[in-house]
Design a protein around this motif. Structure first.
Motif, PDB file in Angstrom:
ATOM      1  N   GLY A 260       0.784  -1.228   0.000  1.00  0.00           N
ATOM      2  CA  GLY A 260       0.000   0.000   0.000  1.00  0.00           C
ATOM      3  C   GLY A 260       0.812   1.271   0.000  1.00  0.00           C
ATOM      4  N   VAL A 261       2.125   1.143  -0.043  1.00  0.00           N
ATOM      5  CA  VAL A 261       2.998   2.306  -0.016  1.00  0.00           C
ATOM      6  C   VAL A 261       4.344   1.913  -0.640  1.00  0.00           C
ATOM      7  N   LYS A 262       5.083   2.887  -1.149  1.00  0.00           N
ATOM      8  CA  LYS A 262       6.384   2.586  -1.718  1.00  0.00           C
ATOM      9  C   LYS A 262       7.316   2.049  -0.639  1.00  0.00           C
ATOM     10  N   ARG A 263       7.977   0.928  -0.940  1.00  0.00           N
ATOM     11  CA  ARG A 263       8.840   0.284   0.053  1.00  0.00           C
ATOM     12  C   ARG A 263       9.965   1.234   0.473  1.00  0.00           C
ATOM     13  N   SER A 264      10.146   1.371   1.787  1.00  0.00           N
ATOM     14  CA  SER A 264      11.175   2.259   2.324  1.00  0.00           C
ATOM     15  C   SER A 264      11.643   1.731   3.664  1.00  0.00           C
ATOM     16  N   ALA A 268      10.432   2.424   7.508  1.00  0.00           N
ATOM     17  CA  ALA A 268      10.134   1.249   8.322  1.00  0.00           C
ATOM     18  C   ALA A 268      10.898   1.314   9.651  1.00  0.00           C
ATOM     19  N   LEU A 269      12.176   1.683   9.592  1.00  0.00           N
ATOM     20  CA  LEU A 269      12.982   1.796  10.805  1.00  0.00           C
ATOM     21  C   LEU A 269      12.498   2.947  11.684  1.00  0.00           C
ATOM     22  N   ARG A 270      12.087   4.036  11.026  1.00  0.00           N
ATOM     23  CA  ARG A 270      11.599   5.202  11.784  1.00  0.00           C
ATOM     24  C   ARG A 270      10.379   4.835  12.619  1.00  0.00           C
ATOM     25  N   TYR A 271       9.408   4.194  11.989  1.00  0.00           N
ATOM     26  CA  TYR A 271       8.192   3.843  12.731  1.00  0.00           C
ATOM     27  C   TYR A 271       8.433   2.705  13.722  1.00  0.00           C
ATOM     28  N   SER A 272       9.387   1.838  13.412  1.00  0.00           N
ATOM     29  CA  SER A 272       9.744   0.779  14.367  1.00  0.00           C
ATOM     30  C   SER A 272      10.335   1.371  15.631  1.00  0.00           C
ATOM     31  N   ARG A 273      11.208   2.368  15.454  1.00  0.00           N
ATOM     32  CA  ARG A 273      11.813   3.038  16.611  1.00  0.00           C
ATOM     33  C   ARG A 273      10.750   3.764  17.437  1.00  0.00           C
TER      34      ARG A 273
END
Length: 281
Positions: A260-264, A268-273
């Motif tokens: 649903g969004v361009k892979r980044s 991904a790391l930002r929201y995981s943190r």
């Protein structure tokens, strides 16, 4: 001194400062420093006055020398939103305003009842632009419009418009009023204003955003619309706080897999943190 714009007299030379009476004007001239900065309206300053720089765009209404938001200690009238520069925000001045009233709008307290003169004074301040701390003034006028002033019938259409002006410029109470009104009408614009309030820590707004975003994201996922799910996850996740850990974790997963969004991986790391940090709170 206390009063409304309609009852105040103006300095005839510079036409930029208002006074309640001659004694007040005389004291400001001799003791308040106005003599040093007063200049005839529409003319250049006297040659003996060193003033190579252009005057302030939004002068402090007390000294007229500095911008009204000059200095870390500048203050604001809670009723009308008028700023006073840090140099003029002395304890003596603030005590006088607290006891005698704001000399711009004349109010001693933001809880004072308004009347037609308040509308005139506050509306004049709003013309300074949304960046000039007019959100509170817009809210006050909206409240007066809802009540009706000076025998006039309430103007709910104008009140709604002013609440939106105040909400768009950061006024928390107005954000909740606008959000609740949109929710009552079944409009998803309510989420936008609940999110604004949630970012300021409003607990009820956080709950409203979380519930709506979760519901919409679940429906989008069930319908196979991952892009729409990401949109709702993002609204809640970007508010931050432990209430939105699940949204941040979901977004991290979507960015990592490209659903649903361009892979980044950066996102991904930002929201995981963010999810990890908020989970520890």
């Amino acid at each position: 001194a206390k009063g409304t714009l309609g009852s105040l007299s103006r300095c005839e030379k510079c036409r930029a400062v208002f006074y309640c009476n001659r004694a007040c004007q005389r004291k400001h001239w001799t003791e308040g420093g106005h003599k040093k900065v007063c200049r005839r309206h529409g003319t250049a300053p006297p040659s003996h006055v060193a003033d190579p720089e252009p005057g302030p765009e939004n002068p402090c209404p007390i000294c007229l020398v500095h911008e009204d938001n000059y200095g870390e200690g500048h203050t604001m009238c809670q009723f009308c939103g008028q700023l006073k520069c840090a140099k003029c925000s002395t304890i003596e001045t603030l005590v006088k305003i607290q006891t005698e009233g704001c000399f711009v709008c004349g109010q001693v307290s933001p809880d004072d009842a308004g009347d037609a003169d308040d509308i005139v004074a506050l509306a004049a301040l709003m013309k300074r632009g949304p960046q000039r701390t007019t959100a509170h003034a817009a809210w006050r006028i909206a409240m007066l419009r809802m009540q009706g002033v000076d025998g006039a019938r309430p103007d709910l259409v104008e009140a709604e418009r002013l609440f939106r002006v105040a909400a768009d410029n950061g006024h928390l109470k107005s954000q909740m009023i606008v959000a609740s009104d949109y929710a009552r009408k079944g409009s998803l614009d309510s989420v936008t204003y609940f999110a604004m309030a949630a970012k300021q820590g409003q607990v009820a707004a956080m709950a409203a955003v979380g519930a709506t975003c979760q519901q919409k994201a679940n429906a989008a996922t069930k319908a196979g619309n991952d892009a729409e799910a990401v949109r709702w996850f993002t609204i809640a996740a970007d508010i931050g706080g432990p209430q939105f850990v699940s949204f941040q974790a979901n977004l991290a997963s979507h960015y990592a897999t490209g659903r649903g969004v361009k892979r980044s991986m950066v996102q991904a790391l930002r929201y995981s943190r963010l999810a990890a940090e908020n989970a520890d709170v």
